[in-house]
Scaffold this active site. Structure first.
Site, PDB file in Angstrom:
ATOM      1  N   SER A  72       0.911  -1.072  -0.181  1.00  0.00           N
ATOM      2  CA  SER A  72      -0.066   0.025  -0.104  1.00  0.00           C
ATOM      3  C   SER A  72       0.784   1.195  -0.108  1.00  0.00           C
ATOM      4  CB  SER A  72      -0.869  -0.101   1.234  1.00  0.00           C
ATOM      5  OG  SER A  72      -1.981   0.896   0.908  1.00  0.00           O
ATOM      6  N   HIS A 118      -7.614  -5.590   0.218  1.00  0.00           N
ATOM      7  CA  HIS A 118      -6.249  -4.728   0.486  1.00  0.00           C
ATOM      8  C   HIS A 118      -5.469  -5.382   1.502  1.00  0.00           C
ATOM      9  CE1 HIS A 118      -4.028  -1.094  -0.079  1.00  0.00           C
ATOM     10  NE2 HIS A 118      -3.997  -0.968   1.302  1.00  0.00           N
TER      11      HIS A 118
HETATM   12  C1  GTR Z   1      -5.303   4.485   1.982  1.00  0.00           C
HETATM   13  C2  GTR Z   1      -4.516   5.509   0.946  1.00  0.00           C
HETATM   14  C3  GTR Z   1      -3.992   4.510  -0.097  1.00  0.00           C
HETATM   15  C4  GTR Z   1      -3.132   3.399   0.241  1.00  0.00           C
HETATM   16  C5  GTR Z   1      -3.668   3.036   1.648  1.00  0.00           C
HETATM   17  C6  GTR Z   1      -2.549   2.294   2.672  1.00  0.00           C
HETATM   18  O1  GTR Z   1      -6.178   5.172   2.622  1.00  0.00           O
HETATM   19  O2  GTR Z   1      -5.651   6.056   0.362  1.00  0.00           O
HETATM   20  O3  GTR Z   1      -3.315   5.525  -1.198  1.00  0.00           O
HETATM   21  O4  GTR Z   1      -1.810   3.888   0.735  1.00  0.00           O
HETATM   22  O5  GTR Z   1      -4.228   4.027   2.395  1.00  0.00           O
HETATM   23  O6  GTR Z   1      -1.403   2.493   2.900  1.00  0.00           O
HETATM   24  O7  GTR Z   1      -3.281   1.332   3.505  1.00  0.00           O
END
Ligand code: GTR
Length: 416
Positions: free
Chosen positions: A255, A396
Site C-alpha cells: 500500500s 487490500h
Molecule cells: C489509503 C490510501 C491509499 C493506500 C492505503 C494504505 O487510505 O488512500 O493510497 O496507501 O491507505 O496505505 O493502506
C-alpha cells in the site's frame, strides 16, 4: 432530499473550495487518456538503445518523478550508527537467527532512532537473499514473540494498555516462518520511526536531520521520500552482514509502503527486485485512469506524502509529465513485481496491471521480457517473465499467497 446535496456544496463554497468529484469505479467511465511515451526523449527523438536509456532517458525521467511527484532526496549524508541490541540464535524453534538493531541517525544537532528486526535462516548454503520491508504497526506487530522490542515510535506511547501495543496484531502480513523455510531473510522496521505518518509528522522525521533548505519547498521530499531513503539505509547495514547476499536484495512494500518501495527502487539500484503490494494511486496504478483513488484525493487526504508540486495535478492529471509506468520503468534492467487484490478497487487493480504491462518496450532495450499480454490475467494466475504480476482474491492486504509468489519470482530471478 435536495438539502442533503446542497449542504456539502454550500459548506465547500463557504470554505472556499469546490467539492471533490466522487471516485469512479465504473470501467466504462474511465476517461480516454494517452500515456507519456517512455521511449521518446525530451527533444522528441526516439530512444532505441539501452545506452541511451541509461545515459539520458532514465536520468531525465527520474528527475521528472522527483520534481513533480516524490520530491528530491537530499544528496548530503547523515551519520548513522548501528548497535545489535538483541540476538537470538534459536528463533523460530532453532530455524532462524533473530537480531534487533538500533539505528541512530544524526544531523543538525538532532538524533532519531529506529529499530530493525531481522530474521535469517540458520541452515543456509552460502549467503542469502533479503527482503527489506517496513511494517505499519511496529516490530512487535509482526509476531507474538515477547522479546521483540517496541519500535521507538510506539515505545513512547503514554498508555501501555493501548491496543496498538498488542503483540502480533499483524502477524498474518508477515509470513516469517515461510520466508525462512524458503531460504530468505527478512528485515523490517516501523515506518513511523523514519517519518511519523501524519500531516504534522515532519518535525519528528529524518527530514530535520538535513539542512533546512533541503525540505519545505514545492519539489522537496516529504514522507514517501523519507521512507524510501530509510530503505536504502537498511540496505547499507544489510550489505555488510556476512550472511546476506548483497547482490540479492529485494524491497517490498504494501500500500503506501508499496509506493515508497517503488520510489526506493527507482533511486537505489542495489535493489534487484522491487515489489509493490497493492500500492495503488501514486504507486503502480496509472493516474490518468482516475479509477478509485485519484491524484486529487490522495493529496487532499495525505498532503505530507508526495512533494507539494504533485498536488497541483489533481485537476489536470493529463498534464503530469509522467504516469506510474514511468516509475516502474526506473527499475529496468532490474526486476519489478506488482500485485493486486480483486476487492481492492480503491487501488485500481487494472491500472496496476496496465502500468506493469507498459514496461515491455523498456525491458526489450535490454533484451529482457515484460508481461506477455495486455489482457489482465485471472485471479491466482501469476505471470512471471522478467517482470511479475498477480491478482489474488480478497481485500487490500498482504497474505501468505502474496509472499509465496514473491519468493517464486525471486527464485527465478536469482536462479535458485
Ligand atoms: C489509503 C490510501 C491509499 C493506500 C492505503 C494504505 O487510505 O488512500 O493510497 O496507501 O491507505 O496505505 O493502506
Amino acid at each position: 432530499m435536495k438539502t442533503r446535496h446542497i449542504a456539502p456544496i454550500l459548506l465547500a463554497c463557504l470554505l472556499g473550495s469546490a467539492p471533490m468529484k466522487a471516485q469512479n469505479y465504473d470501467e466504462t467511465k474511465v476517461p480516454l487518456y494517452t500515456l507519456p511515451d517512455l521511449l521518446t526523449a525530451e527533444d522528441g527523438t526516439p530512444v532505441t538503445t539501452a545506452r541511451q536509456w541509461k545515459k539520458q532517458q532514465r536520468p531525465h525521467l527520474l528527475e521528472l518523478l522527483a520534481t513533480h511527484g516524490y520530491g528530491h532526496t537530499p544528496t548530503q549524508k547523515t551519520d548513522v550508527t548501528h548497535e545489535v541490541v538483541y540476538e537470538n540464535k534459536q528463533a523460530l524453534g532453532g530455524r532462524a537467527t533473530q537480531q534487533q538493531v538500533r539505528f541512530t541517525f544524526s544531523g543538525e544537532g538532532k538524533t532519531i532512532q529506529a529499530l530493525l528486526l531481522v530474521y535469517y535462516p540458520n541452515e543456509r548454503k552460502g549467503k542469502v537473499p533479503v527482503f527489506i520491508c517496513y511494517n505499519f504497526k511496529g516490530n512487535h506487530s509482526t509476531s507474538t514473540d515477547e522479546n521483540i522490542l517496541y519500535s521507538p515510535y510506539f515505545e513512547q506511547l503514554p498508555n501501555r494498555q493501548d491496543p496498538i501495543l498488542v503483540r502480533g496484531n499483524q502477524t498474518s502480513r508477515w509470513s516469517i516462518p515461510l520466508i525462512i523455510e524458503r531460504g530468505y531473510a527478512v528485515a523490517t522496521m516501523c515506518y513511523h520511526d523514519i517519518y511519523p505518518d501524519h500531516k504534522d509528522g515532519e518535525s519528528q522525521s529524518v527530514l530535520t536531520l538535513f539542512p533546512k533548505d533541503t525540505y519545505g519547498k514545492p519539489d522537496s521530499w516529504q514522507a514517501l521520500g523519507a521512507w524510501a531513503w530509510g530503505s536504502s539505509r537498511i540496505a547499507d547495514w544489510i550489505e555488510r552482514q556476512p550472511w546476506a547476499d548483497k547482490k540479492k536484495l529485494a524491497v517490498m512494500g504494501h500500500s503506501r509502503q508499496g509506493k515508497a518501495a517503488l520510489w526506493a527502487g527507482a533511486q537505489d539500484e542495489r535493489f534487484q527486485v522491487v515489489i509493490s503490494n497493492n500500492s495503488g494511486c501514486g504507486g503502480a496504478a496509472l493516474s490518468r485512469r482516475e479509477f478509485g483513488e485519484t491524484v486529487a484525493k490522495i493529496n487532499s487526504s495525505f498532503p505530507h506524502w508526495f512533494c507539494r508540486n504533485f498536488s497541483s495535478y489533481g485537476k489536470r492529471v493529463n498534464d503530469l509529465p509522467f504516469d506510474q509506468h514511468t516509475l516502474l520503468a526506473m527499475m529496468a534492467p532490474r526486476h519489478v513485481y506488482v500485485a493486486s487484490a480483486k476487492e481492492d478497487t480503491w487501488a485500481d487493480p487494472r491500472g496496476e496491471f496496465l502500468a506493469t504491462f507498459q514496461l515491455g518496450p523498456v525491458y526489450e532495450l535490454f533484451g529482457m521480457k515484460g508481461l506477455p499480454s495486455p489482457i489482465m490475467p485471472d485471479i491466482h494466475r501469476p505471470v512471471m517473465t522478467d517482470a511479475g504480476y498477480h491478482i489474488r482474491a480478497g481485500k487490500h492486504d498482504v497474505t501468505e499467497y502474496d509472499w509465496a509468489r514473491y519468493m517464486d519470482f525471486c527464485d527465478k530471478v536469482f536462479g535458485r
